[in-house]
Design a protein around this motif. Structure first.
Motif, PDB file in Angstrom:
ATOM      1  N   LEU A 149       0.838  -1.199   0.000  1.00 58.87           N
ATOM      2  CA  LEU A 149       0.000   0.000   0.000  1.00 58.87           C
ATOM      3  C   LEU A 149       0.874   1.250   0.000  1.00 58.87           C
ATOM      4  N   PRO A 150       0.401   2.325  -0.607  1.00 56.67           N
ATOM      5  CA  PRO A 150       1.149   3.588  -0.531  1.00 56.67           C
ATOM      6  C   PRO A 150       1.291   4.040   0.918  1.00 56.67           C
ATOM      7  N   ARG A 155      -2.183   3.522   3.959  1.00 50.86           N
ATOM      8  CA  ARG A 155      -1.669   2.428   4.784  1.00 50.86           C
ATOM      9  C   ARG A 155      -2.252   2.476   6.189  1.00 50.86           C
TER      10      ARG A 155
END
Length: 432
Positions: A149-150, A155
Motif C-alpha cells: 500500500l502507498p 496504509r
C-alpha cells in the motif's frame, strides 16, 4: 411530450441502479472506517513489527526441542467480522500446533547459518547455508502485505484490513501441495514447519526474524544431484535464465512443454494463483548425444496461495469479483476462474505451452486425474501439523475431489484461453 412507458421504465431502472451503486459505495466506505477503528489502524496508530509475531507466546516443552504455537491467533474473529471480511482459514491460523525448534550457528545440527535476507511484499525469507555447503530457505508462515500500500493515510486506513486478509491464505498449504506434486509427477521441495526463537545464531537478522514460525525447505538452485525430489538434477536455474536459453532455440522440447503443462494443471487444481516466473525453478537435464536441446523440468515453489479462500465474506467477495486472479478454492471451476488463476503465470504459459495441441492438454489432464487418487489425496492431507490434520481433510477433501473431476474441462478452457491470448508480456515480469 410525455416519455413512453418503456422510456419511463428505463429511466427508473437507471436511477435504481445508480442509487444501489451509491449505497454499495457508502456501505463499503462505512465498513472500511468501522473495520479500521476495530483493528486500531486509524490516523496516528503505530504499525506492528515488519514480521508477524505470534500475539500469544509459544509454549515450550521441557527439553526445548519443540514448541506449541498458533501461526496467527490475531486472525481469530467473531461472526460479525467474518460476515463482512470472510471466514477464510481463520480457525487454522488460530489453532496452536507443534513445531520443531530450529537452532542456528556453529555447533548446531547441520551448522545452519543465515547468509541473506529476502522476501516479497508479503513473506519474509532468510537464506541459510549448512556446513556441507547446501543451502536452505526460511519462509515466514505469517504474511504482511501492507508494504504494497502507498505510505501515509492509505496504509493507516487500510493496513489492518490488508493484514487481516492474510487469513485467506492457508498457513500449511505447502505440506499437502508437496505430497500432491509427488503423486502428480512434478518436482518439488520438502517444507518443514519450524520455530526460530531469540537465537544468537541469527546474528544481524535477530531483531527482525526472531520468535516466529517458518517453513524450512531446500533452496532449489545449482547442483541438486543429492536431492531425489528435485530429480537429482545436475543443475537448477531460474526462469529468467530459462527464457534466455530458450531464446537461442526454435522452441522448447515437447517433453519440457508437457512437464510444465502438468505442473500448471496442478496449480489450477490447487487454486494457486500466485505463480509468477520467480515462483519457479528449472531442473536442467542433458539429453542423448546429438540432441542439442536439454530437457527442463519445472520446480514450483512458495505454495503460499494454494487453497486460497477469499470470497466467503461480503467485502472480500466484491474484491474477488473485481480482481480476476483472486479466485477462491470452490468445488466448481468455470472459464472465468481458470482465466483468473492462470493470469500471474501467463508469461511462462505463452513461452512454453503455445506449441502444444489440444490433445496434449487433454492427455495431461486425464493423466493427472488418474494420478491424484483418493488415496493420494488422503495421504497428502495427513502431512500437516497433527493438530489440524482432521480439519484440513474435512475442509479440502470434498472440494478437491469435485475439482479433480473437472480437470478435462479445465484443460480445454486453458488451451482456448492460451490460443486467444494476444496481450504483450511486460519485460518486468521476468526479473528475479
Amino acid at each position: 411530450m410525455r416519455p413512453s412507458l418503456l422510456t419511463s421504465l428505463l429511466i427508473r431502472l437507471g436511477r435504481g441502479l445508480a442509487a444501489g451503486l451509491l449505497l454499495a459505495l457508502l456501505a463499503l466506505a462505512l465498513g472500511l472506517l468501522l473495520s479500521a477503528a476495530a483493528t486500531g489502524v486509524g490516523p496516528g496508530a503505530s504499525l506492528p513489527p515488519p514480521l508477524a509475531r505470534t500475539s500469544a507466546g509459544p509454549r515450550w516443552v521441557p527439553d526445548s526441542a519443540t514448541v506449541q504455537v498458533a501461526a496467527g491467533p490475531q486472525y481469530a474473529a467473531g461472526w460479525g467480522w467474518q460476515l463482512l471480511w470472510g471466514r477464510h482459514h481463520r480457525r487454522l491460523w488460530a489453532t496452536p500446533v507443534t513445531a520443531r525448534v530450529l537452532r542456528l550457528g556453529p555447533g548446531t545440527p547441520g551448522g545452519l547459518r543465515p547468509v541473506q535476507a529476502g522476501g516479497s511484499y508479503q513473506s519474509r525469507t532468510l537464506r541459510l547455508r549448512a556446513d556441507d555447503g547446501r543451502e536452505f530457505v526460511l519462509r515466514s508462515v505469517d504474511k504482511d502485505a501492507r508494504a504494497a500500500l502507498p505510505a501515509g493515510w492509505p496504509r493507516r486506513l487500510l493496513g489492518g484490513l490488508m493484514r487481516d486478509q492474510t487469513s485467506a491464505g492457508h498457513p500449511y498449504a505447502a505440506y499437502p501441495a508437496a505430497r500432491l506434486a509427488e503423486a502428480a509427477g512434478v518436482l518439488h521441495t520438502n517444507p518443514q514447519l519450524v520455530f526460530v526463537g531469540d537465537e544468537a545464531g541469527l546474528g544481524q537478522f535477530r531483531a527482525r526474524y526472531a520468535n516466529a514460525l517458518y517453513l524450512l525447505e531446500e533452496r532449489p538452485d545449482g547442483d541438486q544431484r543429492h536431492a531425489p525430489s528435485l530429480g537429482f538434477a545436475p543443475r537448477v536455474i531460474s526462469s529468467s535464465h530459462l527464457r534466455a536459453r530458450l531464446g537461442q532455440q526454435p522452441a522448447p522440447s515437447p517433453a519440457t512443454a508437457r512437464a510444465f503443462l502438468r505442473a500448471r494443471l496442478l496449480d489450477l487444481w490447487l487454486g494457486d494463483w500466485s505463480r509468477r516466473p520467480d515462483q519457479w525453478r528449472w531442473a536442467v537435464f542433458p539429453t542423448a548425444q546429438g540432441n542439442t536441446r536439454p530437457e527442463y523440468r519445472p520446480i514450483p515453489r512458495d505454495r503460499d496461495q494454494a487453497f486460497f479462500q477469499l470470497g466467503d465474506g461480503l467485502y472480500p467477495g466484491l474484491i474477488s469479483l473485481c480482481v480476476a486472479k483472486y479466485q477462491s478454492l470452490t468445488p466448481a471451476l468455470t472459464p472465468r476462474r481458470v482465466a483468473g488463476l492462470r493470469r500471474s503465470a501467463r508469461a511462462l504459459d505463452l513461452l512454453l505451452l503455445r506449441g502444444l495441441a489440444r490433445a496434449d492438454f487433454q492427455a495431461e489432464a486425464d493423466s493427472l486425474r488418474r494420478r491424484l487418487t483418493d488415496e493420494a489425496l488422503a495421504q497428502a492431507l495427513q502431512a500437516g501439523p497433527p493438530e489440524v490434520r482432521a480439519q484440513m481433510s474435512a475442509d479440502l477433501t470434498p472440494v478437491l475431489r469435485a475439482r479433480r473431476a473437472q480437470l478435462p474441462a479445465v484443460a480445454g478452457w486453458f488451451f482456448e484461453q492460451l490460443q486467444a491470448d494476444k496481450e504483450p508480456v511486460p519485460e518486468a515480469v521476468w526479473r528475479d
